[in-house]
Scaffold this motif. Sequence first.
Motif, PDB file in Angstrom:
ATOM      1  N   THR A 128       0.909   3.637  -3.341  1.00 57.18           N
ATOM      2  CA  THR A 128       0.403   5.001  -3.137  1.00 57.18           C
ATOM      3  C   THR A 128       1.469   6.024  -3.507  1.00 57.18           C
ATOM      4  OG1 THR A 128      -1.066   4.238  -1.367  1.00 57.18           O
ATOM      5  CG2 THR A 128      -0.575   6.596  -1.461  1.00 57.18           C
TER       6      THR A 128
ATOM      7  N   GLU B  48       0.830  -1.202   0.000  1.00 54.98           N
ATOM      8  CA  GLU B  48       0.000   0.000   0.000  1.00 54.98           C
ATOM      9  C   GLU B  48       0.867   1.256   0.000  1.00 54.98           C
ATOM     10  OE1 GLU B  48      -3.770   2.089   2.327  1.00 54.98           O
ATOM     11  OE2 GLU B  48      -2.809   0.300   3.182  1.00 54.98           O
TER      12      GLU B  48
ATOM     13  N   GLY C  41      -6.528   1.139  -3.273  1.00 64.08           N
ATOM     14  CA  GLY C  41      -7.324   0.411  -2.291  1.00 64.08           C
ATOM     15  C   GLY C  41      -8.138  -0.702  -2.912  1.00 64.08           C
ATOM     16  N   ALA C  42      -8.775  -0.422  -4.055  1.00 62.85           N
ATOM     17  CA  ALA C  42      -9.581  -1.447  -4.727  1.00 62.85           C
ATOM     18  C   ALA C  42      -8.708  -2.612  -5.192  1.00 62.85           C
ATOM     19  CB  ALA C  42     -10.315  -0.827  -5.915  1.00 62.85           C
TER      20      ALA C  42
ATOM     21  N   GLN D  74      -7.511  -4.795  -2.172  1.00 60.81           N
ATOM     22  CA  GLN D  74      -8.557  -5.668  -1.631  1.00 60.81           C
ATOM     23  C   GLN D  74      -8.607  -6.999  -2.372  1.00 60.81           C
ATOM     24  OE1 GLN D  74     -12.343  -3.701  -1.500  1.00 60.81           O
ATOM     25  NE2 GLN D  74     -11.708  -2.229   0.060  1.00 60.81           N
TER      26      GLN D  74
ATOM     27  N   ASP E   7      -4.870   6.522  -8.282  1.00 56.13           N
ATOM     28  CA  ASP E   7      -4.831   7.239  -7.007  1.00 56.13           C
ATOM     29  C   ASP E   7      -5.126   6.292  -5.855  1.00 56.13           C
ATOM     30  OD1 ASP E   7      -7.548   6.763  -7.181  1.00 56.13           O
ATOM     31  OD2 ASP E   7      -8.081   8.851  -7.624  1.00 56.13           O
ATOM     32  N   ALA E   8      -5.346   6.854  -4.672  1.00 58.05           N
ATOM     33  CA  ALA E   8      -5.549   6.034  -3.476  1.00 58.05           C
ATOM     34  C   ALA E   8      -6.760   5.119  -3.603  1.00 58.05           C
ATOM     35  CB  ALA E   8      -5.686   6.941  -2.257  1.00 58.05           C
ATOM     36  N   ASP E   9      -7.817   5.583  -4.275  1.00 55.08           N
ATOM     37  CA  ASP E   9      -9.005   4.745  -4.442  1.00 55.08           C
ATOM     38  C   ASP E   9      -8.696   3.516  -5.295  1.00 55.08           C
ATOM     39  OD1 ASP E   9     -10.531   6.477  -2.936  1.00 55.08           O
ATOM     40  OD2 ASP E   9     -11.310   7.565  -4.674  1.00 55.08           O
ATOM     41  N   VAL E  10      -7.935   3.711  -6.377  1.00 52.92           N
ATOM     42  CA  VAL E  10      -7.564   2.574  -7.236  1.00 52.92           C
ATOM     43  C   VAL E  10      -6.657   1.624  -6.477  1.00 52.92           C
ATOM     44  CG1 VAL E  10      -6.618   1.891  -9.461  1.00 52.92           C
ATOM     45  CG2 VAL E  10      -7.707   4.130  -9.220  1.00 52.92           C
TER      46      VAL E  10
ATOM     47  N   TYR F 260     -12.670   2.639 -12.490  1.00 49.75           N
ATOM     48  CA  TYR F 260     -11.477   3.444 -12.770  1.00 49.75           C
ATOM     49  C   TYR F 260     -10.858   3.114 -14.127  1.00 49.75           C
ATOM     50  CZ  TYR F 260     -12.175   3.109  -7.747  1.00 49.75           C
ATOM     51  OH  TYR F 260     -12.748   3.095  -6.497  1.00 49.75           O
TER      52      TYR F 260
END
Length: 461
Positions: free
Chosen positions: A225, A221, A331-332, A335, A326-329, A404
């Motif tokens: 990031t 992560e 994170g997905a 997971q 970005d952070a959302d990508v 995304y």
Amino acid sequence: MMSETALQELRREVRGPVLLPGESGFEQEIAAYNLATIHRPDVVAGVADAADVVAAMKWAAAHRVPVAVQATGHGADTVMEGGLLMATSRMQDFDFDPEKRVARVGAGVKWRKVIDAIVPHGLMGLNGSTTDVSVVGYTLGGGLPVMGRVFGFAADHVRSLDVVTPDGQLRRVDAGHEPDLFALLRGGKGNLGIVTSMTFDLFPLQDFYAGGIFYPGSDAEEVLTAFGRWALTVPDNVSTSVALLRLPELEFIPEPMRNQFLVHLRYCYVGDAEAGARTLAPMRAVSHPVADMVGPMTYQDIDQVHLDPPVPLPFLHAGEFLRGFDADVVGALLQQAGPGIDCPLLEIEIRLMGGAYAKASEVLDAVSGRDEPFHLVLVGLAASPDIDAISGSIKSIFKALAPYASGRTFVNMHGVPGDETDRARAWSPEVYTRLVQAKSRYDPDNLLRFQHAIGQPVVPA
């Protein structure tokens, strides 16, 4: 079932070996680098030169036999069932002019042969992550070079092509001769003919700072990031990507890295080492690298950047473009494939696009991805009984990242092509329309119907 008369006719016309299943040498001729794909053609012709390709194509057209072509089989995503396979590995003509910075290769020449010859002259070529692939096949799919942010797509720098179209004609095409066909061959893959030779640009290269940094997977992560932020700040003379690696127990993998989950940053800087190190410094400060292998490099060692497997392996792969990272990508993605997740994939790579990739070619071509910021590719070792798990993981990751993704793919890294809608994603709607129209014009009988074929239903042989 092929008649003996037709077979003897083919053997009379082609100088290279013409072999049937079960005959000595047949398995070697059809073998693909991707061991998960075992072709089953009715006959294989080990074509020796352009004249052989012309003869074999005329024979196929006369007998309505579908045709495929293979040099190394790195892009063998689907099994060929029936038909004639032309194996081009014997087509090894190669010459270059170091003053004019131009090279010409036959259909079977690999990038390694070119790189070893040109680097002593201070030159480089636009190869991809491994020099073990054929120059022609790689470039016809657009060619996504390791140094693409600096120089653009490989297809952008092709000067001319010798191609045998399905009517058996050998044509030399360039920007001034059959420019529509020339444009669609460069990025349109193998839909319109079999390319027997290609002439393309070489580039001067002096100072080169490159290699890779490995981080512990537990810090995925943090590393991803940081990469997402840093990648948007690097200059256009930097090409870079980052990958999640779950390395198996294989001989060619260094022992300390076997059975490890690692994050691998790939980095290439055109310029002096001091400036290259300054640009890389933010990523060197991230986490606690397991190994830092970045430094001044000769371009002959370019394979050390990505460290692709040096031997044939069975694999499944698939790719798509991302609208951001970005952070959302991150994170997905984590997971699905982060620390503690039982992900069966060997590699998940995110490549920075932009730079020269985004610049339009001086001569029209069919390359996709110019306006895309990142490219994602997923790779799994397709060893039974893991194939279903790998396929399922690829689908799950694509589903998770769908918000995304741009919906577009790069044809060389598309993976197993699905229906016509799926195949069309490898090009813009305008280019795809032109490809379909040209397919109907140059290949009305749909002889070239294998791999990433487009535009027409399969015609029974």
